[in-house]
Design a protein around this motif. Structure first.
Motif, mmCIF file in Angstrom:
data_model
loop_
_atom_site.group_PDB
_atom_site.id
_atom_site.type_symbol
_atom_site.label_atom_id
_atom_site.label_comp_id
_atom_site.label_asym_id
_atom_site.label_seq_id
_atom_site.Cartn_x
_atom_site.Cartn_y
_atom_site.Cartn_z
ATOM 1 N N TYR A 152 -5.132 -4.120 -2.269
ATOM 2 C CA TYR A 152 -4.074 -3.863 -1.368
ATOM 3 C C TYR A 152 -5.107 -3.777 0.208
ATOM 4 O O TYR A 152 -4.566 -4.451 0.376
ATOM 5 C CB TYR A 152 -3.498 -3.137 -1.045
ATOM 6 C CG TYR A 152 -2.055 -3.389 -2.002
ATOM 7 C CD1 TYR A 152 -1.412 -5.420 -2.900
ATOM 8 C CD2 TYR A 152 -0.954 -2.776 -3.477
ATOM 9 C CE1 TYR A 152 -0.425 -4.791 -4.347
ATOM 10 C CE2 TYR A 152 -0.401 -2.687 -4.202
ATOM 11 C CZ TYR A 152 -0.032 -4.301 -4.670
ATOM 12 O OH TYR A 152 0.459 -4.693 -5.928
ATOM 13 N N ALA A 153 -5.518 -2.309 -0.717
ATOM 14 C CA ALA A 153 -6.390 -2.504 1.118
ATOM 15 C C ALA A 153 -7.243 -3.733 1.623
ATOM 16 O O ALA A 153 -7.528 -3.667 2.329
ATOM 17 C CB ALA A 153 -7.405 -0.953 0.895
ATOM 18 N N ILE B 94 0.883 -0.942 0.315
ATOM 19 C CA ILE B 94 0.091 0.252 0.093
ATOM 20 C C ILE B 94 0.848 1.151 -0.307
ATOM 21 O O ILE B 94 0.972 2.305 -0.574
ATOM 22 C CB ILE B 94 -0.792 0.255 1.441
ATOM 23 C CG1 ILE B 94 -2.005 -0.988 1.000
ATOM 24 C CG2 ILE B 94 -1.704 1.378 1.687
ATOM 25 C CD1 ILE B 94 -2.886 -1.592 2.438
#
Length: 122
Positions: free
Chosen positions: A103-104, A61
């Motif tokens: 990614y989050a 991130i």
């Protein structure tokens, strides 16, 4: 018997129909490590692997690099569609998120899996 160097059992057994390296060799460093630790956690180190995956996802991130190396996107999409997607339920859906550079969302799934492990629900 698995070959501990070229075909370790924690990458060639379990729910998926592909070895992890077939996908991760086409990914950036943080994404590939997050993918690897998520992929193998049930066959190797459980909670420890999920915690490592979370660390690599936080770095991914921060770095904001695409998960897949340039020119390899279509190949990785095909591998994930054939070998990961049909077998991904629950927190294993994080593998799809990682391969998509989401990614989050992957981190949310991995942290949820960590909480499940910590309360004995995994």
């Amino acid at each position: 018997m698995a070959d501990a160097v070229f075909h370790p059992s924690h990458y060639s057994t379990g729910r998926f129909t592909i070895e992890c390296i077939a996908i991760t060799r086409h990914m950036s460093c943080c994404a590939s490590n997050a993918f690897k630790y998520t992929f193998r956690h049930r066959e190797k180190n459980g909670l420890e692997d999920l915690r490592k995956a979370a660390v690599y996802l936080r770095w991914a991130i921060e770095d904001a690099h695409p998960a897949v190396l340039p020119g390899r996107e279509q190949h990785v999409r095909e591998l994930v569609a054939e070998h990961i997607l049909p077998y991904s339920i629950g927190h294993y859906e994080a593998l799809i998120d990682i391969a998509s550079s989401n990614y989050a969302e992957a981190l949310n799934r991995v942290e949820s899996a960590i909480r499940d492990y910590e309360r004995g629900a995994a």
